[in-house]
Every structure is written in C-alpha cells, then in structure tokens.
Enzyme design. Structure first.
Site, PDB file in Angstrom:
ATOM      1  N   THR A 234       0.947  -1.415  -0.214  1.00 16.02           N
ATOM      2  CA  THR A 234       0.572   0.177   0.030  1.00 16.02           C
ATOM      3  C   THR A 234       0.786   1.234   0.071  1.00 16.02           C
ATOM      4  O   THR A 234       2.184   1.136  -0.357  1.00 16.02           O
ATOM      5  CB  THR A 234      -1.183  -0.232   1.008  1.00 16.02           C
ATOM      6  OG1 THR A 234      -1.617   1.230   1.303  1.00 16.02           O
ATOM      7  CG2 THR A 234      -0.573   0.039   2.534  1.00 16.02           C
ATOM      8  N   LYS A 238       3.803   1.195  -3.591  1.00 16.65           N
ATOM      9  CA  LYS A 238       2.799   0.520  -4.634  1.00 16.65           C
ATOM     10  C   LYS A 238       3.605   1.248  -6.469  1.00 16.65           C
ATOM     11  O   LYS A 238       3.468  -0.570  -6.930  1.00 16.65           O
ATOM     12  CB  LYS A 238       1.657   1.062  -5.415  1.00 16.65           C
ATOM     13  CG  LYS A 238       0.681   0.588  -3.617  1.00 16.65           C
ATOM     14  CD  LYS A 238      -1.410   1.056  -4.219  1.00 16.65           C
ATOM     15  CE  LYS A 238      -1.951   0.498  -3.470  1.00 16.65           C
ATOM     16  NZ  LYS A 238      -2.936   0.711  -3.421  1.00 16.65           N
ATOM     17  N   GLU A 250       0.593  -7.527 -16.269  1.00 16.37           N
ATOM     18  CA  GLU A 250       0.224  -6.859 -17.971  1.00 16.37           C
ATOM     19  C   GLU A 250      -0.326  -6.094 -16.720  1.00 16.37           C
ATOM     20  O   GLU A 250      -0.479  -4.848 -17.160  1.00 16.37           O
ATOM     21  CB  GLU A 250      -0.505  -7.806 -18.762  1.00 16.37           C
ATOM     22  CG  GLU A 250      -1.300  -6.762 -19.639  1.00 16.37           C
ATOM     23  CD  GLU A 250      -2.605  -7.500 -20.573  1.00 16.37           C
ATOM     24  OE1 GLU A 250      -2.150  -8.634 -21.257  1.00 16.37           O
ATOM     25  OE2 GLU A 250      -3.057  -6.447 -21.754  1.00 16.37           O
ATOM     26  N   ASP A 280      -6.479  -3.878  -7.529  1.00 16.84           N
ATOM     27  CA  ASP A 280      -7.201  -2.448  -7.309  1.00 16.84           C
ATOM     28  C   ASP A 280      -8.210  -2.707  -8.570  1.00 16.84           C
ATOM     29  O   ASP A 280      -9.168  -1.944  -7.557  1.00 16.84           O
ATOM     30  CB  ASP A 280      -6.201  -1.334  -6.517  1.00 16.84           C
ATOM     31  CG  ASP A 280      -5.625  -1.087  -5.577  1.00 16.84           C
ATOM     32  OD1 ASP A 280      -6.034  -1.623  -4.524  1.00 16.84           O
ATOM     33  OD2 ASP A 280      -4.800  -0.398  -5.275  1.00 16.84           O
ATOM     34  N   GLY A 304     -10.032  12.297  -9.428  1.00 19.99           N
ATOM     35  CA  GLY A 304      -8.892  11.917  -8.810  1.00 19.99           C
ATOM     36  C   GLY A 304      -8.049  11.225  -9.113  1.00 19.99           C
ATOM     37  O   GLY A 304      -8.232  10.656 -10.427  1.00 19.99           O
ATOM     38  N   GLY A 306      -4.838   9.722  -8.794  1.00 23.91           N
ATOM     39  CA  GLY A 306      -3.461   9.310  -8.158  1.00 23.91           C
ATOM     40  C   GLY A 306      -3.587   8.220  -8.233  1.00 23.91           C
ATOM     41  O   GLY A 306      -4.355   7.309  -9.911  1.00 23.91           O
ATOM     42  N   ALA A 308      -5.316   4.781  -6.724  1.00 22.79           N
ATOM     43  CA  ALA A 308      -6.561   4.984  -6.867  1.00 22.79           C
ATOM     44  C   ALA A 308      -7.493   5.038  -8.323  1.00 22.79           C
ATOM     45  O   ALA A 308      -8.205   4.010  -8.921  1.00 22.79           O
ATOM     46  CB  ALA A 308      -7.336   4.735  -5.817  1.00 22.79           C
ATOM     47  N   THR A 329      -5.991  19.086 -10.449  1.00 23.13           N
ATOM     48  CA  THR A 329      -4.751  19.397 -10.995  1.00 23.13           C
ATOM     49  C   THR A 329      -4.942  18.798 -12.498  1.00 23.13           C
ATOM     50  O   THR A 329      -4.371  17.461 -12.525  1.00 23.13           O
ATOM     51  CB  THR A 329      -3.014  18.660 -10.314  1.00 23.13           C
ATOM     52  OG1 THR A 329      -3.084  19.411  -9.421  1.00 23.13           O
ATOM     53  CG2 THR A 329      -1.935  19.608 -11.098  1.00 23.13           C
ATOM     54  N   TYR A 411     -12.964   4.166   1.892  1.00 24.74           N
ATOM     55  CA  TYR A 411     -14.413   3.865   2.878  1.00 24.74           C
ATOM     56  C   TYR A 411     -14.180   3.551   4.772  1.00 24.74           C
ATOM     57  O   TYR A 411     -15.053   2.681   5.255  1.00 24.74           O
ATOM     58  CB  TYR A 411     -13.275   1.749   2.583  1.00 24.74           C
ATOM     59  CG  TYR A 411     -12.094   1.654   2.881  1.00 24.74           C
ATOM     60  CD1 TYR A 411     -10.719   2.088   2.377  1.00 24.74           C
ATOM     61  CD2 TYR A 411     -11.324   1.233   4.067  1.00 24.74           C
ATOM     62  CE1 TYR A 411      -9.662   1.989   2.355  1.00 24.74           C
ATOM     63  CE2 TYR A 411     -10.292   1.498   4.051  1.00 24.74           C
ATOM     64  CZ  TYR A 411      -9.458   1.814   3.760  1.00 24.74           C
ATOM     65  OH  TYR A 411      -7.859   1.429   4.090  1.00 24.74           O
TER      66      TYR A 411
HETATM   67  P1  NAP Z   1      -3.154   9.462  -4.372  1.00 25.19           P
HETATM   68  O1  NAP Z   1      -2.025   9.037  -5.055  1.00 25.19           O
HETATM   69  O2  NAP Z   1      -2.395  10.388  -3.122  1.00 25.19           O
HETATM   70  O3  NAP Z   1      -4.314  10.655  -4.411  1.00 25.19           O
HETATM   71  C1  NAP Z   1      -5.296  11.602  -4.152  1.00 25.19           C
HETATM   72  C2  NAP Z   1      -5.753  12.114  -5.460  1.00 25.19           C
HETATM   73  O4  NAP Z   1      -7.130  13.091  -4.787  1.00 25.19           O
HETATM   74  C3  NAP Z   1      -5.623  13.352  -5.935  1.00 25.19           C
HETATM   75  O5  NAP Z   1      -5.633  13.622  -7.798  1.00 25.19           O
HETATM   76  C4  NAP Z   1      -5.873  14.844  -5.948  1.00 25.19           C
HETATM   77  O6  NAP Z   1      -5.824  15.926  -6.768  1.00 25.19           O
HETATM   78  C5  NAP Z   1      -6.243  14.498  -5.076  1.00 25.19           C
HETATM   79  N1  NAP Z   1      -7.441  15.214  -4.273  1.00 25.19           N
HETATM   80  C6  NAP Z   1      -6.929  15.298  -2.729  1.00 25.19           C
HETATM   81  N2  NAP Z   1      -6.932  16.513  -1.616  1.00 25.19           N
HETATM   82  C7  NAP Z   1      -7.871  17.007  -2.539  1.00 25.19           C
HETATM   83  C8  NAP Z   1      -8.209  17.914  -2.595  1.00 25.19           C
HETATM   84  N3  NAP Z   1      -8.635  18.780  -0.971  1.00 25.19           N
HETATM   85  N4  NAP Z   1      -9.569  18.753  -2.915  1.00 25.19           N
HETATM   86  C9  NAP Z   1      -9.408  18.003  -4.492  1.00 25.19           C
HETATM   87  N5  NAP Z   1      -8.253  17.257  -5.135  1.00 25.19           N
HETATM   88  C10 NAP Z   1      -7.678  17.002  -3.872  1.00 25.19           C
HETATM   89  O7  NAP Z   1      -4.567   8.781  -3.626  1.00 25.19           O
HETATM   90  P2  NAP Z   1      -4.670   7.423  -3.637  1.00 25.19           P
HETATM   91  O8  NAP Z   1      -4.003   6.008  -3.451  1.00 25.19           O
HETATM   92  O9  NAP Z   1      -5.485   7.452  -5.192  1.00 25.19           O
HETATM   93  O10 NAP Z   1      -6.195   7.049  -2.996  1.00 25.19           O
HETATM   94  C11 NAP Z   1      -7.939   7.583  -3.401  1.00 25.19           C
HETATM   95  C12 NAP Z   1      -8.268   7.427  -2.551  1.00 25.19           C
HETATM   96  O11 NAP Z   1      -8.728   6.163  -2.978  1.00 25.19           O
HETATM   97  C13 NAP Z   1      -7.856   7.761  -1.001  1.00 25.19           C
HETATM   98  O12 NAP Z   1      -9.124   8.018  -0.413  1.00 25.19           O
HETATM   99  C14 NAP Z   1      -7.684   5.907  -0.740  1.00 25.19           C
HETATM  100  O13 NAP Z   1      -8.068   6.034   0.764  1.00 25.19           O
HETATM  101  C15 NAP Z   1      -8.801   5.520  -1.273  1.00 25.19           C
HETATM  102  N6  NAP Z   1      -8.290   3.964  -1.322  1.00 25.19           N
HETATM  103  C16 NAP Z   1      -9.535   2.598  -1.190  1.00 25.19           C
HETATM  104  C17 NAP Z   1      -9.591   1.674  -1.205  1.00 25.19           C
HETATM  105  C18 NAP Z   1     -10.208   0.981  -1.331  1.00 25.19           C
HETATM  106  O14 NAP Z   1      -9.963  -0.453  -0.888  1.00 25.19           O
HETATM  107  N7  NAP Z   1     -10.770   1.065  -0.775  1.00 25.19           N
HETATM  108  C19 NAP Z   1      -7.748   1.418  -2.445  1.00 25.19           C
HETATM  109  C20 NAP Z   1      -6.741   2.333  -2.498  1.00 25.19           C
HETATM  110  C21 NAP Z   1      -7.266   3.807  -1.799  1.00 25.19           C
HETATM  111  P3  NAP Z   1      -4.414  16.554  -7.204  1.00 25.19           P
HETATM  112  O15 NAP Z   1      -4.037  15.709  -8.337  1.00 25.19           O
HETATM  113  O16 NAP Z   1      -4.264  18.160  -7.779  1.00 25.19           O
HETATM  114  O17 NAP Z   1      -3.385  16.494  -5.624  1.00 25.19           O
END
Ligand code: NAP
Length: 462
Positions: A234, A238, A250, A280, A304, A306, A308, A329, A411
């Site tokens: 995690t 990753k 792949e 994922d 988003g 990132g 996920a 962004t 979650y």
């Molecule tokens: P990450 O790589 O940090 O990406 C975060 C994204 O959120 C970026 O695009 C960021 O935009 C945007 N963001 C963050 N704060 C913001 C704000 N205040 N206003 C607008 N945009 C904002 O995170 P990630 O690993 O992809 O995870 C994203 C979410 O998915 C998390 O909540 C995580 O807990 C969840 N997740 C859940 C599972 C599950 O099993 N359910 C698994 C994985 C992840 P910028 O690019 O502009 O910074």
C-alpha cells in the site's frame, strides 16, 4: 474404474466431478494424498486439500514429465501432440500449482532425493522452536527462520501485541507461511485481521503481519530473506516496489502500480521470484459487475488522478466505458489519460469481453463533471474521509440523478457524504468497503488458491 475408462466413457467433466467429491470427503487426518495435476485448478479442491494439511508441489520440467508418463495410459486432455500437451498444461497450470501448495520441490531428481526432502521439511515444519534451542545457537531450519524473522521484524512499528503474535507463530510453525501488509504507515490496515481470520477458518498454516519499512527496497529484501509468501503493498510503495520485483503482470504494468507481491520461493530457503500484480482494479470492476451496473459504452467520470484513480480507469476501460478523468490538478489527469491510452489502446489491451479497448480516456478539471453528465461517477480522491466533505460540489451536484451509479473509493466512513447525497438523489451507490472486499478476495486467491466469498469477507470485517 480406471481413470482412462472414466474419461473415455463419461468425459473429463464427469471425472472432475468425481475428483471433487473424493477430495471433499477425504479423512480429516493421518493420510497422504497424491493428486493429479489438474485438480488444483479448482479453488474448492485447493481449499479442501489445504485444510489442516501440508501441500507439496512436485515441480517437474515438461521433458522429464513427458519421459515419465509417455508409457502410461494417461488420457489425452487436448488435441495437441503429447509432448506439446505436457508443456502446454504445465505452463497453464503452473500458477495454480504455486498458489495451492505450501512447498515447491524440485522433482526432476531421483525419487529418493525428492522423498528425503519432503520428509525433512515435514519434520522441520512440525518441530517448534524453543527458547533453549535459540539460546544454544542451534542451526536447525526452524531456528534459522526464527532468527531471520526476528532480525527483520524487530523494531518494525506494529499495533500492540502484534509483533509478539508474529514471533510466537514462527516459534510454533517455523516453516509456516507469513504474509504482510507493506506500507508506511500500515498499522491501520484491516488486511492482517481479515487474512488471519480466513486462515483460521480455512485451516491454513499462515500468519499475516505488518511490514512498515522505510523503503520499498527494504520491503523486498525482507520478503526474500524471511521467505515471506506474499506482501500486500500500500501507500507509499505501490510504484516504488516495481524495480525490486522479478516480474510484473500485464495489469500492474498498465496501471503502473503493484499492490500484490507473491514469492515463488519456499519459506525455508531463498531463491524465489517475486511476482507483482494488481488487484485494486478488480476491487473496482467486481462491485460494478456484482451490482448489475451497465458499464459498456456508458459515460464514466473518475474524480482524482492518483494511484486509486489509475486502477479505476483501467477497470472502466476494460469494461468498455467512455472514461474521463477529472482532477484538481488538470495536468495530472492529462498525464494519467495519456498513460492509459498508451498502454490500453496502443498496447492492444483487450476488454473483459475479449474485444480490443477502443474508446480513449479523456481528461479535464472537476468543472467538466457537469458537462459530461456521467452515467457512472467514481470518487478516487481522499475527499470524504471527513464527514462534511464531498468531491461533488454544489455546481456539480446536478450530476447526482436517478439511474447514475456513484462509487466512492473512500471506505472510512463506509457511507460518505457523497454516497448519502447520491442515494438521496436516487443513484445506485457502492461503498469503498466493496473495493477493499474484492481486492482482498483476489489477493487471498493469488496467495493461497482459495476463493473466499465476498459475503464472508464483509461479515468478517463487520
Ligand atoms: P493519491 O495518489 O494521494 O491521490 C489523491 C487524489 O485526490 C489526487 O488526484 C488529488 O488531486 C486529489 N485530492 C486530494 N485532496 C484533494 C482536495 N482537497 N481537493 C481536490 N482534490 C484532492 O491517493 P490514492 O492512493 O489514489 O487514493 C485515493 C483514495 O482512494 C483514498 O481515499 C484512498 O483511501 C482510497 N482507496 C481506497 C481503496 C479501497 O480499498 N477502498 C484502495 C485504494 C485507495 P491533485 O492531483 O490535484 O493533488
């Protein structure tokens, strides 16, 4: 009735049913079972064979295998030439052999050498390590493993009592499987609790712990030196873990991230290959399919850009959706879309229905949401972890309407403000808990060959 006659008279499907029945009714203890190579392709068989047992995979190269069976009356399973059939079947089944067994034994050798190794492993696995063995500096396989685990895990931050549980597990089961959640931080993860509950229920000798290291390189070193069976990866490892792996599949290559690492080596020795994959995107795809949401050719927006989000976009493109990534962004969204188009469209990736992925992913800012009016909205930002926050602001709220599916990957809490508002507006809603459930189910399958039902996982997590 001999196997070849069952095949001839009733066909392979009938034989597999009989095989399943026999395996399901094996005595609970004190027996040695030799199976054919096809049986562990069934997850039900794998689970029944694994229950309170040690499973050995006798790894034979295709040439040696053919030499051994060419004189036998083994029925043909394909219309290939017999030499090619053996090669084909071993390659096809190899992942199932690895995940369904506790130990891989090189069985190209004389049968006596193979038997000696199995007997030695059974003895080592059944001999607990005592404090006096450790103090006496013994060099048995068990004491060596215990020392490796102690040196790699001492000082690793863990929730209370969890390191003691790991060390006492290794003393009791010196060659038992260990897996871990590797992240920084990792102590909040529910993966160890879920996996350990499943191991107990399914009679699998394994323990899941926490591996919070400074770098991805240290994570990979620990997997190799301690003979860990697998790690679930995690944040923040990753992407960083990829250069330390021997192979990635792949899906992981297209997404650009690995959350699942399987070690092909044994617990009692080095030399395994670390294979990275990604579950994922399964965690996004499966809940959509299970909820009956129509995705093919539908307009989908992922908020988003990132890690996920990459998994979500991959899942949607594999299901044939018309996807747009919207992000605070915009450049990050554009980069993500370009990467996905390069790997899925230019790379000739296939959808889940076997047709090529054809609709390119688009990108923009979050204000695009109301222009798109998507049929499916996935929140892949962390916005929503605080009860008052939502990624769909007032200007975009018009998108929350009847018939739309809203999937929030956040979650905690299980019902976010976004999901609450979407449900009120008549949308189909899917909680981020579902992503966790399905990605974990797929990891359990890839690590141990067992299929654990989503309902069972939900109940454990409740
Ligand atoms: P990450 O790589 O940090 O990406 C975060 C994204 O959120 C970026 O695009 C960021 O935009 C945007 N963001 C963050 N704060 C913001 C704000 N205040 N206003 C607008 N945009 C904002 O995170 P990630 O690993 O992809 O995870 C994203 C979410 O998915 C998390 O909540 C995580 O807990 C969840 N997740 C859940 C599972 C599950 O099993 N359910 C698994 C994985 C992840 P910028 O690019 O502009 O910074």
């Amino acid at each position: 009735m001999p196997i070849e006659e069952i095949f001839k008279e009733y066909g392979e499907a009938h034989f597999r049913n009989l095989e399943r029945e026999v395996i399901a009714t094996l005595p609970e203890s004190d027996c040695v079972v030799a199976t054919g190579g096809g049986c562990v392709q069934s997850a039900e068989n794998a689970a029944n064979l694994r229950h309170d047992s040690l499973v050995f995979f006798l790894d034979v190269s295709p040439d040696v295998s053919y030499g051994r069976i060419s004189e036998s009356s083994r029925p043909a399973l394909t219309d290939k030439d017999p030499v090619d059939e053996v090669k084909y079947l071993i390659n096809l089944r190899y992942p199932a052999y690895l995940r369904s067994s506790d130990f891989r034994i090189d069985a190209d050798r004389e049968s006596e050498a193979v038997a000696d190794e199995i007997i030695r492993i059974i003895a080592d696995a059944a001999t607990p390590v005592s404090d006096s063995d450790i103090a006496a500096g013994e060099d048995s396989a068990g004491v060596l493993r215990y020392r490796k685990v102690m040196s790699s895990f001492s000082g690793v931050p863990m929730p209370e009592k969890k390191s003691e549980q790991l060390f006492s597990y290794v003393k009791k089961h010196p060659l038992g499987s260990i897996c871990a959640i590797a992240g920084r931080p990792s102590g909040h993860s529910r993966t160890p609790y879920l996996f350990n509950t499943v191991f107990e229920r399914y009679g699998i000798t394994a323990h899941c712990t926490y591996l919070e290291k400074e770098t991805a390189g240290e994570v990979a070193d620990t997997v190799r030196s301690c003979g860990l069976r697998a790690v679930s990866v995690t944040i923040p490892f990753k992407e960083d873990i990829i250069p330390y792996l021997d192979e990635i599949n792949e899906d992981a290559r297209a997404i650009g991230a690995v959350n699942t690492v399987f070690n092909t080596g044994n617990t009692c020795g080095a030399g395994g290959r670390l294979i990275g994959s990604n579950t994922d995107w399964y965690g996004v795809m499966k809940p959509l399919v299970a909820s009956g949401v129509r995705v093919k050719s539908k307009k989908a927006a992922v908020i988003g850009a990132g890690g996920a989000s990459r998994a979500a976009v991959y899942a949607l493109m594999k299901l044939g959706a018309d996807v747009t990534v919207v992000n605070r962004t915009v450049e990050r969204a554009e980069k993500l879309a370009a990467d996905m188009n390069a790997s899925l469209i230019e790379g000739g990736c296939l959808q889940t229905d076997g047709k090529p992925v054809e609709i390119p992913c688009k990108a923009g800012g979050t204000d695009m949401l109301r222009e798109i009016m998507p049929d499916i909205i996935i929140n892949a930002t962390s916005i929503g972890m605080r009860a008052e926050d939502t990624p769909v602001d007032r200007e975009n709220r018009v998108c929350l309407r009847k018939g739309v599916c809203v999937f929030d990957l956040v979650y905690t809490p299980p019902v976010t403000r976004l999901l609450f508002e979407a449900r009120t507006a008549g949308c189909t809603v899917i909680s981020g808990v579902e992503m966790f459930v399905y990605q974990a189910a797929e990891q359990l399958f890839r690590y141990f060959g067992i299929r654990v039902d989503a309902d069972e996982i939900r109940n454990i997590l409740r």
